[in-house]
Scaffold this active site. Structure first.
Site, PDB file in Angstrom:
ATOM      1  N   GLU A 102     -12.583   0.010 -18.130  1.00 52.20           N
ATOM      2  CA  GLU A 102     -11.269  -0.301 -17.545  1.00 52.20           C
ATOM      3  C   GLU A 102     -11.453  -1.272 -16.376  1.00 52.20           C
ATOM      4  O   GLU A 102     -10.717  -2.256 -16.230  1.00 52.20           O
ATOM      5  CB  GLU A 102     -10.594   0.986 -17.059  1.00 52.20           C
ATOM      6  CG  GLU A 102      -9.318   0.715 -16.268  1.00 52.20           C
ATOM      7  CD  GLU A 102      -8.483   1.964 -15.987  1.00 52.20           C
ATOM      8  OE1 GLU A 102      -8.878   3.064 -16.433  1.00 52.20           O
ATOM      9  OE2 GLU A 102      -7.445   1.830 -15.317  1.00 52.20           O
ATOM     10  N   SER A 156      -6.227   8.318  -5.833  1.00 47.85           N
ATOM     11  CA  SER A 156      -7.672   8.083  -5.729  1.00 47.85           C
ATOM     12  C   SER A 156      -8.451   9.386  -5.893  1.00 47.85           C
ATOM     13  O   SER A 156      -9.534   9.398  -6.478  1.00 47.85           O
ATOM     14  CB  SER A 156      -8.010   7.498  -4.354  1.00 47.85           C
ATOM     15  OG  SER A 156      -7.312   6.300  -4.153  1.00 47.85           O
ATOM     16  N   GLN A 175       0.364 -20.892  -0.623  1.00 49.65           N
ATOM     17  CA  GLN A 175       0.521 -21.654   0.623  1.00 49.65           C
ATOM     18  C   GLN A 175       0.481 -23.167   0.346  1.00 49.65           C
ATOM     19  O   GLN A 175       1.268 -23.927   0.887  1.00 49.65           O
ATOM     20  CB  GLN A 175      -0.602 -21.261   1.595  1.00 49.65           C
ATOM     21  CG  GLN A 175      -0.530 -21.912   2.957  1.00 49.65           C
ATOM     22  CD  GLN A 175       0.592 -21.352   3.833  1.00 49.65           C
ATOM     23  OE1 GLN A 175       1.121 -20.274   3.553  1.00 49.65           O
ATOM     24  NE2 GLN A 175       0.957 -22.083   4.864  1.00 49.65           N
ATOM     25  N   LEU A 176      -0.421 -23.570  -0.535  1.00 56.81           N
ATOM     26  CA  LEU A 176      -0.559 -25.004  -0.830  1.00 56.81           C
ATOM     27  C   LEU A 176       0.650 -25.559  -1.595  1.00 56.81           C
ATOM     28  O   LEU A 176       0.847 -26.764  -1.643  1.00 56.81           O
ATOM     29  CB  LEU A 176      -1.847 -25.269  -1.617  1.00 56.81           C
ATOM     30  CG  LEU A 176      -3.153 -25.018  -0.835  1.00 56.81           C
ATOM     31  CD1 LEU A 176      -4.360 -25.358  -1.692  1.00 56.81           C
ATOM     32  CD2 LEU A 176      -3.197 -25.815   0.458  1.00 56.81           C
TER      33      LEU A 176
HETATM   34  C1  LIG Z   1       1.757  -0.820 -11.524  1.00 56.68           C
HETATM   35  C2  LIG Z   1       0.879   0.389 -11.536  1.00 56.68           C
HETATM   36  C3  LIG Z   1       0.364   0.839 -12.744  1.00 56.68           C
HETATM   37  C4  LIG Z   1      -0.431   1.984 -12.767  1.00 56.68           C
HETATM   38  N1  LIG Z   1      -0.840   2.486 -13.984  1.00 56.68           N
HETATM   39  C5  LIG Z   1      -1.412   3.709 -14.015  1.00 56.68           C
HETATM   40  C6  LIG Z   1      -1.659   4.353 -15.258  1.00 56.68           C
HETATM   41  O1  LIG Z   1      -1.386   3.810 -16.338  1.00 56.68           O
HETATM   42  N2  LIG Z   1      -2.202   5.591 -15.248  1.00 56.68           N
HETATM   43  C7  LIG Z   1      -2.518   6.233 -14.094  1.00 56.68           C
HETATM   44  O2  LIG Z   1      -3.004   7.363 -14.144  1.00 56.68           O
HETATM   45  N3  LIG Z   1      -2.306   5.653 -12.889  1.00 56.68           N
HETATM   46  C8  LIG Z   1      -1.745   4.414 -12.828  1.00 56.68           C
HETATM   47  N4  LIG Z   1      -1.496   3.817 -11.625  1.00 56.68           N
HETATM   48  C9  LIG Z   1      -1.862   4.519 -10.399  1.00 56.68           C
HETATM   49  C10 LIG Z   1      -3.031   3.874  -9.661  1.00 56.68           C
HETATM   50  O3  LIG Z   1      -4.212   4.043 -10.377  1.00 56.68           O
HETATM   51  C11 LIG Z   1      -3.082   4.508  -8.254  1.00 56.68           C
HETATM   52  O4  LIG Z   1      -1.951   4.007  -7.544  1.00 56.68           O
HETATM   53  C12 LIG Z   1      -4.360   4.201  -7.526  1.00 56.68           C
HETATM   54  O5  LIG Z   1      -5.445   4.857  -8.116  1.00 56.68           O
HETATM   55  C13 LIG Z   1      -4.292   4.613  -6.038  1.00 56.68           C
HETATM   56  O6  LIG Z   1      -3.827   5.913  -5.903  1.00 56.68           O
HETATM   57  P1  LIG Z   1      -2.611   6.216  -4.871  1.00 56.68           P
HETATM   58  O7  LIG Z   1      -1.510   5.275  -5.190  1.00 56.68           O
HETATM   59  O8  LIG Z   1      -2.326   7.657  -4.912  1.00 56.68           O
HETATM   60  O9  LIG Z   1      -3.172   5.805  -3.459  1.00 56.68           O
HETATM   61  P2  LIG Z   1      -4.036   6.747  -2.471  1.00 56.68           P
HETATM   62  O10 LIG Z   1      -5.110   7.419  -3.222  1.00 56.68           O
HETATM   63  O11 LIG Z   1      -3.078   7.603  -1.708  1.00 56.68           O
HETATM   64  O12 LIG Z   1      -4.660   5.665  -1.517  1.00 56.68           O
HETATM   65  C14 LIG Z   1      -3.935   5.034  -0.443  1.00 56.68           C
HETATM   66  C15 LIG Z   1      -4.910   4.114   0.295  1.00 56.68           C
HETATM   67  O13 LIG Z   1      -5.971   4.917   0.842  1.00 56.68           O
HETATM   68  C16 LIG Z   1      -7.214   4.429   0.396  1.00 56.68           C
HETATM   69  N5  LIG Z   1      -8.177   5.532   0.207  1.00 56.68           N
HETATM   70  C17 LIG Z   1      -8.024   6.641  -0.541  1.00 56.68           C
HETATM   71  N6  LIG Z   1      -9.142   7.388  -0.486  1.00 56.68           N
HETATM   72  C18 LIG Z   1     -10.002   6.730   0.305  1.00 56.68           C
HETATM   73  C19 LIG Z   1     -11.336   6.973   0.749  1.00 56.68           C
HETATM   74  N7  LIG Z   1     -12.011   8.055   0.345  1.00 56.68           N
HETATM   75  N8  LIG Z   1     -11.921   6.087   1.582  1.00 56.68           N
HETATM   76  C20 LIG Z   1     -11.249   4.958   1.962  1.00 56.68           C
HETATM   77  N9  LIG Z   1     -10.000   4.675   1.579  1.00 56.68           N
HETATM   78  C21 LIG Z   1      -9.389   5.539   0.753  1.00 56.68           C
HETATM   79  C22 LIG Z   1      -6.931   3.743  -0.921  1.00 56.68           C
HETATM   80  O14 LIG Z   1      -7.942   2.798  -1.237  1.00 56.68           O
HETATM   81  C23 LIG Z   1      -5.580   3.089  -0.628  1.00 56.68           C
HETATM   82  O15 LIG Z   1      -5.777   1.891   0.067  1.00 56.68           O
HETATM   83  C24 LIG Z   1      -0.744   2.655 -11.569  1.00 56.68           C
HETATM   84  C25 LIG Z   1      -0.249   2.170 -10.351  1.00 56.68           C
HETATM   85  C26 LIG Z   1       0.573   1.071 -10.326  1.00 56.68           C
HETATM   86  C27 LIG Z   1       1.162   0.637  -9.010  1.00 56.68           C
END
Ligand SMILES: Cc1cc2nc3c(=O)[nH]c(=O)nc-3n(C[C@H](O)[C@H](O)[C@H](O)COP(=O)(O)OP(=O)(O)OC[C@H]3O[C@@H](n4cnc5c(N)ncnc54)[C@H](O)[C@@H]3O)c2cc1C
Length: 380
Positions: free
Chosen positions: A243, A133, A337-338
């Site tokens: 996107e 994020s 669930q349904l």
């Molecule tokens: C199947 C899949 C495909 C993907 N494809 C791509 C791709 O092609 N290219 C690419 O670059 N990435 C890709 N991603 C990555 C995806 O975009 C990230 O997983 C996503 O942006 C979340 O980042 P993170 O996993 O590091 O979670 P984190 O950033 O660590 O977040 C963990 C939790 O904390 C919450 N959080 C974080 N910051 C805050 C805040 N400021 N306030 C409140 N809550 C917060 C988040 O909402 C989440 O619930 C993919 C992921 C998956 C699983």
């Protein structure tokens, strides 16, 4: 409510997509799920069918249309078919705009024909093990060596990570620049020091290859800078709106489809001597979901029209994304669930839709980040 955004040419395109799915995707999909990856042949077939590069100018082999309703049709049909693994939406709607909007003429000539004929599969690599994020936490960095950069670092969760021939990598190019020290560098298949890690084992979207990528002293020619030097953050913010809309479009389509399947199921399935559909609780469940889908559909169709006319802003795209994907998640859970125990069996589409759809509130910016964007626009 009858949808009003489509014209006969969109309906004709829908028929083409359906026949493509029936011919080139569905017969092979189970095998792709076992393999954890789709075949390159399917990408070539999609190119031949004119499903790639819808928005790319015709002179480079694309469809030459900025009408997002075609992309909408594609996303809806792939969602209804339960075939998210062949990631044409990622290629067209997510990565396409970076190439058409930011590439130099020389780069366009180099990359766009392959982008459109399916010989050049693409990916975008933002996320890292320690930064999702919060893109300001990106550590992958590129050092300026005159006529080239030397790229080091790693990325994870990259869709099309194994198949991709061209990866747009977000890298730090000015260490002290913060958000404004990031650039987009294009790394091509075969570059020395560019390695793919595991094809990650996910709970859903089994046919989609999602991988780790590693860069060890990769020499990236200066001609592979995409857009402005240190301008990645602005480029990302500009392109993330499409996107997010694209994800929202597939989310509402998934919710509507789940509701259709479940409505049929509860009419047929009997318990206590009568169809489930005769019980008030079941009727209320269906009524609530149908209402939520209809209200969401009206907003989404308006967003699609606005985007086709170049009017959709980042805030409304964020609203569409979090709302539609959270709806999809709720509907998937209630529909499963349904279905009772059958809903838990992977041979039932509702089970697959449940696991395939779970990622939607996470990638492309999480629900929480969408709310941050909206909140910031209202409250500063
Ligand atoms: C199947 C899949 C495909 C993907 N494809 C791509 C791709 O092609 N290219 C690419 O670059 N990435 C890709 N991603 C990555 C995806 O975009 C990230 O997983 C996503 O942006 C979340 O980042 P993170 O996993 O590091 O979670 P984190 O950033 O660590 O977040 C963990 C939790 O904390 C919450 N959080 C974080 N910051 C805050 C805040 N400021 N306030 C409140 N809550 C917060 C988040 O909402 C989440 O619930 C993919 C992921 C998956 C699983």
């Amino acid at each position: 409510m009858k949808r009003q955004i489509f014209a006969p040419e969109h309906d004709a395109f829908r028929a083409t997509v359906r026949s493509f799915l029936a011919r080139e995707v569905l017969p092979y999909y189970e095998q792709w799920e076992k393999d954890g990856i789709v075949s390159r042949h399917a990408w070539r077939a999609a190119g031949k069918q004119g499903l790639l590069g819808l928005a790319v100018p015709e002179e480079y082999g694309g469809g030459g249309t900025s009408d997002f309703r075609y992309a909408t049709v594609l996303a809806e049909e792939f969602t209804r078919a339960g075939a998210p693994g062949l990631a044409l939406g990622l290629h067209n709607d997510v990565i396409g705009p970076y190439l058409t909007g930011l590439a130099t003429e020389e780069q366009k000539r180099r990359w766009l024909p392959g982008f459109c004929d399916g010989s050049l599969i693409t990916a975008i690599a933002m996320t890292e093990p320690g930064a999702g994020s919060d893109l300001q936490g990106i550590r992958t960095h590129a050092e300026d060596r005159g006529d080239h950069w030397v790229l080091n670092g790693s990325k994870t969760f990259i869709s099309n990570g194994i198949l991709a021939d061209l990866v747009i990598v977000v890298a730090k190019t000015t260490p002290e620049g913060g958000a404004h020290g990031l650039s987009l560098l294009v790394v091509e298949r075969g570059a020395e020091g560019f390695e793919r890690g595991r094809n990650l084992d996910k709970i859903g979207q089994k046919a989609q290859d999602t991988a780790e990528l590693f860069f060890h002293d990769v020499r990236v020619p200066k001609e592979n800078l995409l857009g402005t030097f240190n301008g990645a953050f602005v480029h990302l913010m500009t392109n993330l709106a499409q996107e997010r809309l694209s994800i929202a479009v597939s989310a509402i389509a998934a919710a509507e489809h789940l509701l259709e399947i479940t409505t049929e199921y509860v009419k047929e399935r009997e318990a206590f001597g009568r169809p489930l559909a005769t019980k008030q609780h079941i009727r209320f469940e269906v009524a609530e979901m149908a209402t939520e889908c209809a209200v969401t559909r009206a907003f989404l169709d308006r967003c699609i029209e606005d985007h086709s006319d170049g009017r959709l802003d980042a805030v409304h795209a964020s609203m569409a994304k979090w709302w539609a994907t959270e709806l999809q998640k709720r509907v998937a859970d209630r529909c499963l669930q349904l279905h009772g125990g059958y809903g838990y069996m992977t041979e039932y589409p509702v089970a697959r839709a449940f696991t395939d759809g779970r990622i939607q509130t996470i990638y492309g910016g999480t629900t929480e980040i969408m709310k941050e964007i909206i909140g910031r626009s209202l409250l500063g």
